[in-house]
Scaffold this active site. Sequence first.
Site, PDB file in Angstrom:
ATOM      1  N   HIS A 181      -0.654   2.111   1.546  1.00 37.48           N
ATOM      2  CA  HIS A 181      -1.803   2.996   1.347  1.00 37.48           C
ATOM      3  C   HIS A 181      -2.940   2.435   2.193  1.00 37.48           C
ATOM      4  CE1 HIS A 181      -0.260   4.667  -2.754  1.00 37.48           C
ATOM      5  NE2 HIS A 181       0.166   5.381  -1.725  1.00 37.48           N
ATOM      6  N   ALA A 182      -3.353   3.195   3.180  1.00 35.63           N
ATOM      7  CA  ALA A 182      -4.201   2.668   4.238  1.00 35.63           C
ATOM      8  C   ALA A 182      -5.530   2.119   3.732  1.00 35.63           C
ATOM      9  CB  ALA A 182      -4.450   3.761   5.277  1.00 35.63           C
ATOM     10  N   ARG A 183      -6.128   2.762   2.734  1.00 38.18           N
ATOM     11  CA  ARG A 183      -7.477   2.395   2.297  1.00 38.18           C
ATOM     12  C   ARG A 183      -7.518   1.121   1.458  1.00 38.18           C
ATOM     13  NH1 ARG A 183      -8.106   7.588  -1.798  1.00 38.18           N
ATOM     14  NH2 ARG A 183      -6.703   6.867  -3.448  1.00 38.18           N
ATOM     15  N   TYR A 217      -6.171  -1.002  -6.693  1.00 37.91           N
ATOM     16  CA  TYR A 217      -6.598  -2.172  -7.419  1.00 37.91           C
ATOM     17  C   TYR A 217      -6.343  -1.939  -8.899  1.00 37.91           C
ATOM     18  CZ  TYR A 217     -10.571   1.011  -8.081  1.00 37.91           C
ATOM     19  OH  TYR A 217     -11.340   2.117  -8.371  1.00 37.91           O
ATOM     20  N   GLU A 228      -1.066  -4.491  -8.013  1.00 35.68           N
ATOM     21  CA  GLU A 228      -2.350  -3.803  -7.856  1.00 35.68           C
ATOM     22  C   GLU A 228      -3.436  -4.872  -7.898  1.00 35.68           C
ATOM     23  OE1 GLU A 228      -2.829  -0.752  -7.133  1.00 35.68           O
ATOM     24  OE2 GLU A 228      -0.987   0.308  -7.659  1.00 35.68           O
ATOM     25  N   ARG A 258      -5.650   7.524   2.507  1.00 31.99           N
ATOM     26  CA  ARG A 258      -4.572   6.861   1.776  1.00 31.99           C
ATOM     27  C   ARG A 258      -3.226   7.054   2.480  1.00 31.99           C
ATOM     28  NH1 ARG A 258      -2.865   6.445  -4.119  1.00 31.99           N
ATOM     29  NH2 ARG A 258      -0.781   7.336  -4.332  1.00 31.99           N
ATOM     30  N   ASN A 287       4.058   6.445  -0.417  1.00 30.69           N
ATOM     31  CA  ASN A 287       4.547   5.891  -1.685  1.00 30.69           C
ATOM     32  C   ASN A 287       4.960   6.985  -2.668  1.00 30.69           C
ATOM     33  OD1 ASN A 287       5.177   3.363  -2.848  1.00 30.69           O
ATOM     34  ND2 ASN A 287       3.507   3.606  -4.323  1.00 30.69           N
ATOM     35  N   ARG A 288       5.151   8.193  -2.156  1.00 31.46           N
ATOM     36  CA  ARG A 288       5.723   9.298  -2.943  1.00 31.46           C
ATOM     37  C   ARG A 288       6.830  10.006  -2.141  1.00 31.46           C
ATOM     38  NH1 ARG A 288       2.696   6.913  -5.698  1.00 31.46           N
ATOM     39  NH2 ARG A 288       1.124   7.695  -7.166  1.00 31.46           N
TER      40      ARG A 288
END
Length: 589
Positions: free
Chosen positions: A203-205, A357, A425, A264, A288-289
Site C-alpha cells: 500500500h503505497a501511502r 497503522y 500494522e 494506496r 492487497n485485495r
Amino acid sequence: MKSTRRSLLTLAVAGVAAAAVVTGGVPGTAGPAPETAAVQAGPTYVYKVHAPLGAAAQNLLGRGFDVLEDRDGDYLFVLGDASTGGGLKQAGFTAVIDEVLPAPEWQPPAKKSQSPTFDAADINETYYGGYRTINAHWSHLDLVGQQYPALTTLVDYGDSWKKTQGAGGYDLRAICITKKNAGDCALNPSAPKPRFFVMGQLHARELTTGDTAWKWIDHLTTGYGVDAEVTALLDTTEVWVVPIANPDGVNIVQQGGNSPRYQRKNANTTNGSNCSGTSSSQIGIDLNRNTDSHWGGAGTSSNPCDQTYKGPSANSEVETRALQALWRNLYRDRRGTGTTDAAPADTTGVVISMHSYSNLVLFPWGWTTQYKTGNDAPLRAMAKDMATLAGGWQYGQPGEVLYNAAGATDDWVYDDLGVASFVWEIGPSSGTCSGFFPAYSCQASTFWPKTKPMLMYAAKKAANPYGGGGNPPVGCAKATNDADVAIPDNGAAVTSTITIAGCEGTASATSQVEVHIVHTYRGDLVIDLVAPDGTAYRLKASNNDSGDNIDTTYTANVSSEARNGAWQLRVQDVYSADTGHIASWSLTV
C-alpha cells in the site's frame, strides 16, 4: 481497547472546512514527477464510524468507503473529504469527525529521469522530511550489492504496470541477503537454507514500511561479522527483502512532497481512469485485495475508484502476479486445497507484509473468521510473541480484531503454499507517530526499536515456524552450566560441558546458545559450540572489538546432530594482555 484518537468534532464541521486549522509538512525533496498530475483536494477528514465486529464492519467496507486499518472498540475509521460524512449518514452509519488532516500544500518537485541507471546523488533523494524516494531505494539496493557481494544478490522479479505500458514506471526489485554458499539465493524452491521474506509499501501511502525495510537491509549487511546474532542468522538463513512492492503507487505518493498524496493502490488506469484523485476516489487496483485467495469476498469493492477496488479479475495486476511468481520460486507448495488443511509441521519459511497503522499482528485467515487455518495454533503463538516484542500490540485473525478482507497477499501465501505469513500494522492509533504520514523522526525513535526485534525473531523462526522436526520435544528445556571456567591469556582453549539426555531426535536449525563471559577485551575470544560427535560450530571469531564481556545468545544450525550427548562450549583467548572466565552458558537444542 484503544482510547479516542482526538477530541471529537460534530459533522457540522464539514460545512466550515475553511475554518479548520492545518499544519504544513516538513521540508524535503521529491523524486520523479508523474506523467499526469493527480488532484489532492483538502482538507482531508478522518471519520469515526460505529461499526462493531461482524456484519456492521463488513457492511461499511462493502460500500467502498476508505476504511483504515484501525479499530477503537465498536468503531472503525474512514478517510474522506467533506462530502464523505454525508455519504456515511445516507448509508445509515453514525459518524463523527475524529480528525482534520492538513490541507495539501503540493509543490511540483524537480523532474528527474526514471532511467534504469542511477547516480550517487539518487540515494539522498527524500521527501516529507526524510522519507526516501523510489530512486533512493533502488540506488540503495545497488550500493548494498556493490559493497557486500559475498552477502547479497539483487533480483529483478518483474515490471510495474506503468513500465509494462511504456509510460515510465519501474523494475520490481528484491534483495537476497545471506552468507552465500553454493545454491543460495537461487530462484529455486529447493533451497539449502530456510527463507525469511519481508516487504514494504504494498500500500503505497504507508511510508513507515519502506523505511523499515531500508533499515533492516542495513542492519543485516553492516552487522554480519560484527553482531553475533546477525552473523548466526545470515550463516543459516536467506533473508529476502522487497522494500517497495508498489513503486508506481509510491511515485504518486511522493509527488505530494511536503504533503504526500494518499494513494494506496497501484497506478493502473485501465479501470476508473476518471477517478477524481481525492483521498476517497483514486485510480488503481488494491494489490492487497487482488489475489485469487477468495478474491471478491469480504472487504473488497467493485467500484474502480474505491481504495479497496479488487480489480477486474483475480490476479489481474502485474505486481500481484510478479510477487506470486517470486514466492513460488522461493517456497515449495506444502499445503492441500481444503480450507482447514494444514501444512506439514516441518514446513519452512516465514513471509511478513508490513503495513500501517494500528499496532496489530495479523495472520490467516483474513477472508473469514468462520474458519481457522490448519496451522492456527503455531501461527497464533508466533503472532503473540511478535506482539509482545513490540510492546503489547493486539494480534489475531483480521476479523477478530479489525475486519475481514479477502484477496490479501498473506492469505495467498498460506493458501497457495502453506508458508507461515503475517501482516504487521506498524504505528499507534494516536499521537505524533500515528497515521500514514508520521514525522520522519518517528522512524528512529519509535518504529525501528519495535520492529527490529520482531524481524529478528521472525527470521529465526523461518527454519521451523510450525514446530515440527527441529523443536525440542516436551521436557527438553534449556540446560545451563554456571560453573566458572578460567580462560588463560593467549593460551589453550578451555571447555564447559552440558549433557543433554532424554531428548530423542535431531537438534534444531535454530538452536540457541546463550553465553556469558567476563573478559576485559572480548575481541580476543574465539567461541565454538562442539557437538557430541566432535563437530565444531563457530559462534564467534576474533576481531577488534575492544569492549568488555560477552552477554549474547547465538543461533546455531546443528540440525545434522543428535540432541542427546555431551555438548561443549569451547573458548580460546588468541591474543595477550587480557584475562577473563566463562561465567555461564545455556543450550536449547
